[in-house]
Design an enzyme around this catalytic site. Sequence first.
Site, PDB file in Angstrom:
ATOM      1  CB  THR A 106      -0.898  -0.111   1.064  1.00 52.07           C
ATOM      2  OG1 THR A 106      -1.620  -1.123   1.255  1.00 52.07           O
ATOM      3  CG2 THR A 106      -1.736   1.444   1.261  1.00 52.07           C
ATOM      4  CB  ILE A 152       3.616  -1.314   6.464  1.00 52.11           C
ATOM      5  CG1 ILE A 152       3.753  -0.394   5.000  1.00 52.11           C
ATOM      6  CG2 ILE A 152       4.112  -2.788   6.484  1.00 52.11           C
ATOM      7  CD1 ILE A 152       2.756  -1.095   4.008  1.00 52.11           C
ATOM      8  NE  ARG A 172     -28.795  -4.720  32.883  1.00 53.47           N
ATOM      9  CZ  ARG A 172     -28.692  -3.575  33.670  1.00 53.47           C
ATOM     10  NH1 ARG A 172     -28.076  -4.046  34.726  1.00 53.47           N
ATOM     11  NH2 ARG A 172     -29.244  -2.543  33.303  1.00 53.47           N
ATOM     12  CD  GLN A 215     -39.832 -13.576  19.646  1.00 56.32           C
ATOM     13  OE1 GLN A 215     -40.803 -13.226  20.135  1.00 56.32           O
ATOM     14  NE2 GLN A 215     -39.916 -14.325  18.806  1.00 56.32           N
ATOM     15  CD  GLN A 272     -28.526  -1.462  20.586  1.00 61.22           C
ATOM     16  OE1 GLN A 272     -27.672  -0.756  20.139  1.00 61.22           O
ATOM     17  NE2 GLN A 272     -29.688  -1.163  21.000  1.00 61.22           N
ATOM     18  N   GLY A 314     -25.463   0.314  27.848  1.00 61.92           N
ATOM     19  CA  GLY A 314     -24.773   1.141  28.432  1.00 61.92           C
ATOM     20  C   GLY A 314     -23.336   0.513  28.725  1.00 61.92           C
ATOM     21  CD  GLU A 369      -4.240  -9.723   4.287  1.00 63.85           C
ATOM     22  OE1 GLU A 369      -4.726 -10.779   3.691  1.00 63.85           O
ATOM     23  OE2 GLU A 369      -3.984  -9.847   5.628  1.00 63.85           O
TER      24      GLU A 369
HETATM   25  N1  COS Z   1      -3.578 -14.741  -9.230  1.00 57.96           N
HETATM   26  C1  COS Z   1      -2.954 -14.642 -10.006  1.00 57.96           C
HETATM   27  N2  COS Z   1      -2.777 -13.529 -10.959  1.00 57.96           N
HETATM   28  C2  COS Z   1      -3.706 -12.660 -11.189  1.00 57.96           C
HETATM   29  C3  COS Z   1      -4.552 -12.861  -9.782  1.00 57.96           C
HETATM   30  C4  COS Z   1      -4.523 -13.919  -9.018  1.00 57.96           C
HETATM   31  N3  COS Z   1      -5.385 -13.878  -7.997  1.00 57.96           N
HETATM   32  N4  COS Z   1      -5.571 -11.614  -9.959  1.00 57.96           N
HETATM   33  C5  COS Z   1      -5.026 -10.906 -11.005  1.00 57.96           C
HETATM   34  N5  COS Z   1      -4.109 -11.429 -11.645  1.00 57.96           N
HETATM   35  C6  COS Z   1      -3.611 -11.005 -12.815  1.00 57.96           C
HETATM   36  C7  COS Z   1      -4.269 -11.156 -13.920  1.00 57.96           C
HETATM   37  O1  COS Z   1      -4.508 -12.144 -14.463  1.00 57.96           O
HETATM   38  C8  COS Z   1      -3.696 -10.207 -14.734  1.00 57.96           C
HETATM   39  O2  COS Z   1      -2.732 -10.615 -15.439  1.00 57.96           O
HETATM   40  P1  COS Z   1      -2.396 -10.497 -17.153  1.00 57.96           P
HETATM   41  O3  COS Z   1      -2.397  -8.996 -17.370  1.00 57.96           O
HETATM   42  O4  COS Z   1      -1.015 -11.459 -17.404  1.00 57.96           O
HETATM   43  O5  COS Z   1      -3.605 -11.036 -17.801  1.00 57.96           O
HETATM   44  C9  COS Z   1      -2.970  -9.218 -13.925  1.00 57.96           C
HETATM   45  O6  COS Z   1      -2.900  -9.798 -12.823  1.00 57.96           O
HETATM   46  C10 COS Z   1      -4.044  -8.098 -13.659  1.00 57.96           C
HETATM   47  O7  COS Z   1      -5.322  -8.151 -13.305  1.00 57.96           O
HETATM   48  P2  COS Z   1      -6.414  -7.246 -13.308  1.00 57.96           P
HETATM   49  O8  COS Z   1      -6.412  -6.724 -14.661  1.00 57.96           O
HETATM   50  O9  COS Z   1      -7.559  -8.167 -12.633  1.00 57.96           O
HETATM   51  O10 COS Z   1      -5.972  -6.298 -12.224  1.00 57.96           O
HETATM   52  P3  COS Z   1      -6.545  -4.861 -11.576  1.00 57.96           P
HETATM   53  O11 COS Z   1      -5.783  -3.946 -11.673  1.00 57.96           O
HETATM   54  O12 COS Z   1      -7.992  -4.870 -12.403  1.00 57.96           O
HETATM   55  O13 COS Z   1      -6.648  -5.338 -10.108  1.00 57.96           O
HETATM   56  C11 COS Z   1      -7.812  -6.162  -8.274  1.00 57.96           C
HETATM   57  C12 COS Z   1      -7.392  -6.279  -9.791  1.00 57.96           C
HETATM   58  C13 COS Z   1      -8.758  -4.996  -7.881  1.00 57.96           C
HETATM   59  C14 COS Z   1      -8.391  -7.342  -7.518  1.00 57.96           C
HETATM   60  C15 COS Z   1      -6.354  -6.014  -7.447  1.00 57.96           C
HETATM   61  O14 COS Z   1      -6.074  -4.544  -7.778  1.00 57.96           O
HETATM   62  C16 COS Z   1      -6.687  -5.991  -5.941  1.00 57.96           C
HETATM   63  O15 COS Z   1      -6.733  -7.104  -5.419  1.00 57.96           O
HETATM   64  N6  COS Z   1      -6.641  -4.747  -5.305  1.00 57.96           N
HETATM   65  C17 COS Z   1      -6.843  -4.891  -3.716  1.00 57.96           C
HETATM   66  C18 COS Z   1      -5.488  -4.588  -3.438  1.00 57.96           C
HETATM   67  C19 COS Z   1      -5.678  -4.691  -1.814  1.00 57.96           C
HETATM   68  O16 COS Z   1      -5.739  -5.700  -1.299  1.00 57.96           O
HETATM   69  N7  COS Z   1      -4.942  -3.636  -1.092  1.00 57.96           N
HETATM   70  C20 COS Z   1      -4.558  -3.967   0.155  1.00 57.96           C
HETATM   71  C21 COS Z   1      -3.352  -3.847   0.377  1.00 57.96           C
HETATM   72  S1  COS Z   1      -2.615  -4.923   1.613  1.00 57.96           S
HETATM   73  S2  COS Z   1      -3.388  -4.596   3.472  1.00 57.96           S
END
Ligand code: COS
Length: 390
Positions: free
Chosen positions: A128, A159, A270, A281, A339, A343, A366
């Site tokens: 992130t 992080i 309680r 209920q 709830q 209190g 995540e």
């Molecule tokens: N396993 C393997 N490959 C994957 C995959 C998976 N689970 N999900 C996507 N990919 C691959 C796709 O196949 C694609 O590959 P190709 O370009 O070779 O075809 C590539 O990754 C891009 O996939 P996609 O177009 O679906 O990506 P997006 O940018 O649309 O993003 C989401 C997809 C939204 C699902 C992704 O960005 C996501 O998970 N976001 C949330 C991030 C997150 O959890 N953040 C919190 C931070 S950690 S606390």
Amino acid sequence: MMSSKYDLTDEQKELVAIAREIAEKKIKPIRAELDETQEFPYDIVKIFGQSDLYRVFVPSEYEGLGMGVYESSLITEELSRVCGGIALAYAGSLLGTFPILLFGNEEQKKRFLPPIASGEKLAAFCLTEPEAGSDASNVRTTAKKEGDYYILNGTKQWITNGGVAGLYSVFANIDISRGIRGITAFVVDRDTPGFSIGKKENKLGIRASNTTELIFNNCKVPAANMLAKEGQGFKVAMKTFDMSRPGVAAQALGIAQGAYEEALKYAHERKQFGQTIYSFQAVRFMIADMAMKIEAARALVYQSAKLADAKDPDSGPYSAMAKAFASDVAMEVTVNAVQVLAGYGYMKEYPVEKMMRDAKITQIYEGTNQIQREVIATHLTKELSRLEKK
Ligand code: COS
């Protein structure tokens, strides 16, 4: 009810018992204080290490116990039943370790996994950034190759274990013009020159968990620490989520279980209008709903963990379902537990208001639950073409 209704092996039962004992005897007495002070539970991490809990998710060739997502989720559930924040000192390290487990080469696994297995080093997952949240592809941290090193520059935010880890799985872009295909994963040691820890966040919940910014200022990372290949970092991150989301779901499940138990107990003690509030209920049905939804969540969480361990090709959407469902249940259950205690529930003398605050993050990190539904919906389109072929 918890995991006892499931067919656990003796080894799994033992892990659950160890985690429960640590949670009840060591975590419960300090959870309110650490929630207040936002101090990291270093002593508890030591106990996790001594009890071999970090070994659970590490293969036996690298000083682990060679178990997997299911067993780690059972542990996370038990710890979270008492404190969802302190549980992250365990689950957050597993999240940071997945990129190494899934994509590390032999030499990297030999180098990085033993100190994680012993608990000597915690791991952190660093994706992130200010402009890369749900859109994980928009990583702006750069990595430029110079001889046998990559020079990393940029900032990571929010992080988990940021200030306390020893090893960091970091995602940086080797060429921003390549977009998603420039993202590359590295393992960065805490002592690497140019790496520093930024501000510590002040959070609504999971306050005993350490959440920080990380700063990379010409951070010189050995090329030998790159995971997979250049440009494969996005896949590393996505595959990690497929494995790690059952853990968030287990955290949510544990928090919900803890809140439900408090509500159940309180409602039987309680008295109002001359009878226990459980005899009304309005209250008993709220608690029956809690139990029912928690059991449904548990079935999905365990199944998703097993599919992740089996490397089932559909494990990703199952992990997303488990994460979204269990965290929505946790939010509903904890709000209703407050709830039921009314209190008293709103006061810090009782643990349910903390559980409600802790539950909220499970719907967010995540991948928000909106992102989980995107992952599920994308999978369903593939499912349709499978159905049509039949
Ligand atoms: N396993 C393997 N490959 C994957 C995959 C998976 N689970 N999900 C996507 N990919 C691959 C796709 O196949 C694609 O590959 P190709 O370009 O070779 O075809 C590539 O990754 C891009 O996939 P996609 O177009 O679906 O990506 P997006 O940018 O649309 O993003 C989401 C997809 C939204 C699902 C992704 O960005 C996501 O998970 N976001 C949330 C991030 C997150 O959890 N953040 C919190 C931070 S950690 S606390």
